[in-house]
Design an enzyme around this catalytic site. Structure first.
Site, mmCIF file in Angstrom:
data_model
loop_
_atom_site.group_PDB
_atom_site.id
_atom_site.type_symbol
_atom_site.label_atom_id
_atom_site.label_comp_id
_atom_site.label_asym_id
_atom_site.label_seq_id
_atom_site.Cartn_x
_atom_site.Cartn_y
_atom_site.Cartn_z
ATOM 1 N N THR A 231 0.825 -1.197 0.000
ATOM 2 C CA THR A 231 0.000 0.000 0.000
ATOM 3 C C THR A 231 0.866 1.256 0.000
ATOM 4 O O THR A 231 1.919 1.286 0.623
ATOM 5 C CB THR A 231 -0.883 0.002 1.262
ATOM 6 N N ARG A 259 -12.711 -9.258 -2.320
ATOM 7 C CA ARG A 259 -12.099 -8.849 -1.047
ATOM 8 C C ARG A 259 -11.753 -7.374 -1.069
ATOM 9 O O ARG A 259 -11.185 -6.859 -2.018
ATOM 10 C CB ARG A 259 -10.841 -9.677 -0.801
ATOM 11 N N GLY A 261 -9.941 -4.403 1.500
ATOM 12 C CA GLY A 261 -9.177 -4.200 2.727
ATOM 13 C C GLY A 261 -9.536 -2.908 3.421
ATOM 14 O O GLY A 261 -10.614 -2.339 3.237
ATOM 15 N N ASP A 262 -8.603 -2.406 4.212
ATOM 16 C CA ASP A 262 -8.879 -1.234 5.050
ATOM 17 C C ASP A 262 -8.758 0.088 4.317
ATOM 18 O O ASP A 262 -9.340 1.092 4.727
ATOM 19 C CB ASP A 262 -7.911 -1.217 6.230
ATOM 20 N N THR A 282 -0.849 1.023 6.469
ATOM 21 C CA THR A 282 -0.470 -0.086 5.600
ATOM 22 C C THR A 282 -0.308 -1.330 6.463
ATOM 23 O O THR A 282 0.271 -1.273 7.545
ATOM 24 C CB THR A 282 0.842 0.204 4.844
ATOM 25 N N GLY A 283 -0.825 -2.455 5.993
ATOM 26 C CA GLY A 283 -0.710 -3.674 6.772
ATOM 27 C C GLY A 283 -1.777 -4.677 6.395
ATOM 28 O O GLY A 283 -2.410 -4.576 5.343
ATOM 29 N N THR A 284 -1.983 -5.649 7.253
ATOM 30 C CA THR A 284 -3.021 -6.648 7.028
ATOM 31 C C THR A 284 -4.372 -5.992 7.289
ATOM 32 O O THR A 284 -4.764 -5.781 8.435
ATOM 33 C CB THR A 284 -2.819 -7.863 7.952
ATOM 34 N N GLY A 285 -5.083 -5.683 6.211
ATOM 35 C CA GLY A 285 -6.246 -4.808 6.300
ATOM 36 C C GLY A 285 -7.340 -5.287 7.221
ATOM 37 O O GLY A 285 -8.026 -4.479 7.856
#
Length: 367
Positions: A231, A259, A261-262, A282-285
């Protein structure tokens, strides 16, 4: 539709939460905070290009230099706008557009592929002065999703549009379109094939218009393990004291059907308010959505009176980590504090404050 022209892209208070002994995590953070209101910079900005498992040994000097150059170029593009009195919103959009066009990053051109072999893009932008926001999700034919998100914010009564509807709206408003092959990169395609084979999932056909597939040896030579959340995001403060945030992503490699994400969820991956701060994540949404990470950082600043670095470290280093999530944030406040925090081994990141020197970092332990 108003056409915005951007200049061409040129080629830390340690917090009290810095060491979280209860979970054995040494948190990496960086903040720049003015000593007083009189010392508030006229403008400030921070940029990220994703977080994840990063080390010099596996990255290699040429790759490292290329990413550092891209981050420096992003700072130059944004600072040129802010220095001339441009708005934080304009700076955010311009910088994200440049990162979306850079195939090194997982946003726009260079985005990862879904399990179906498509590039599905998400983006969001938010104006801290008005709390207006725009977001798009699952778009496949818009060259710069961040511009489509801003168009949703400024030219529609809605906050988020998705899929074909978002594409149709963008086309009607004159937002630049691109064929699927524009987003294609061999590195991301090979990463998809590797992931699908490991999961025992079917291999989709190679996208129409893509270059011929290289020999197996050449493909393997150019493939590096994708252990990053690619991201991209920007936060900025302008001379009028307003903040803004923008984020853009291609999601995760081999993500399943539909899917999201955040990133396009306001308050999770993107948030901005002149009463608190601007944040891009940024990361695992999935974890960022559950925590409402971006808004939570701002809430701690606004309601708990925390300085920005402490708030970012609390959310990333304790709350996100205890939940099992990983990633990071960048943030800026209207009084000129700039911070970042992440619980991975690295994050592509950079910041610049009026009158200061650019700071460009990748690995844990750097400023």
């Amino acid at each position: 539709m108003t056409v915005r022209k951007f200049p061409p892209a040129p080629s830390t208070l340690l917090s009290r939460f810095a060491v979280l002994a209860t979970i054995g995590l040494v948190l990496t953070g960086c903040a720049a905070k003015p000593a007083s209101d009189a010392a508030r910079p006229g403008w400030a900005m921070a940029v990220h290009g994703g977080a994840g498992i990063m080390d010099r040994e596996t990255m290699g000097p040429d790759t490292e230099a290329s990413y550092r150059a891209a981050l420096n170029a992003a700072l130059a593009r944004g600072s040129a706008i802010l220095e001339q009195g441009g708005s934080a919103l304009d700076a955010v959009e311009a910088v994200v557009r440049g990162l979306e066009d850079d195939p090194q990053f997982n946003a726009g051109r260079g985005a990862v592929f879904t399990a179906d072999g498509r590039n599905e893009l998400d983006a969001a932008i938010m104006d801290g002065a008005t709390l207006k926001a725009g977001a798009v999700a699952g778009v496949t034919g818009t060259r710069n999703p961040i511009t489509l998100a801003r168009t949703v914010m400024e030219s529609s009564p809605h906050v988020m549009l998705i899929g074909a509807g978002a594409e149709r709206f963008g086309a009607e408003k004159g937002v630049e379109q691109a064929a699927p092959v524009w987003f294609f990169t061999e590195r991301r395609w090979q990463s998809l094939l590797k992931t699908l084979k490991e999961r025992g999932l079917p291999i989709p056909p190679r996208p129409a218009g893509a270059p011929p597939e290289p020999a197996a040896s050449a493909a393997a030579a150019g493939l590096t393990e994708d252990r990053k959340f690619g991201t991209v995001g920007v936060v900025a403060l302008d001379r009028n004291g307003h903040v803004a945030a923008g984020t853009s992503t291609g999601g995760t490699t081999a993500k399943l059907w539909g899917r999201i994400g955040d990133v396009p969820i306001i308050g999770a991956g993107t948030y901005a308010s002149d009463e608190s701060c601007a944040v891009s994540a940024t990361g695992t949404g999935e974890y960022f959505i559950r925590l409402g990470v971006a808004r939570e950082v701002c809430n701690l600043v606004k309601y708990e009176g925390m300085d920005l670095q402490a708030a970012a470290d609390e959310v990333i280093g304790r709350q996100l980590t205890e939940l099992g999530g990983d990633g990071g944030v960048i943030a800026v406040t209207p009084d000129g504090q700039v911070a970042w925090s992440f619980n991975t081994s690295g994050m592509y990141r950079a910041r610049l404050v009026e009158g200061g020197d650019p700071v460009v970092s990748i690995f844990k332990g750097e400023p």
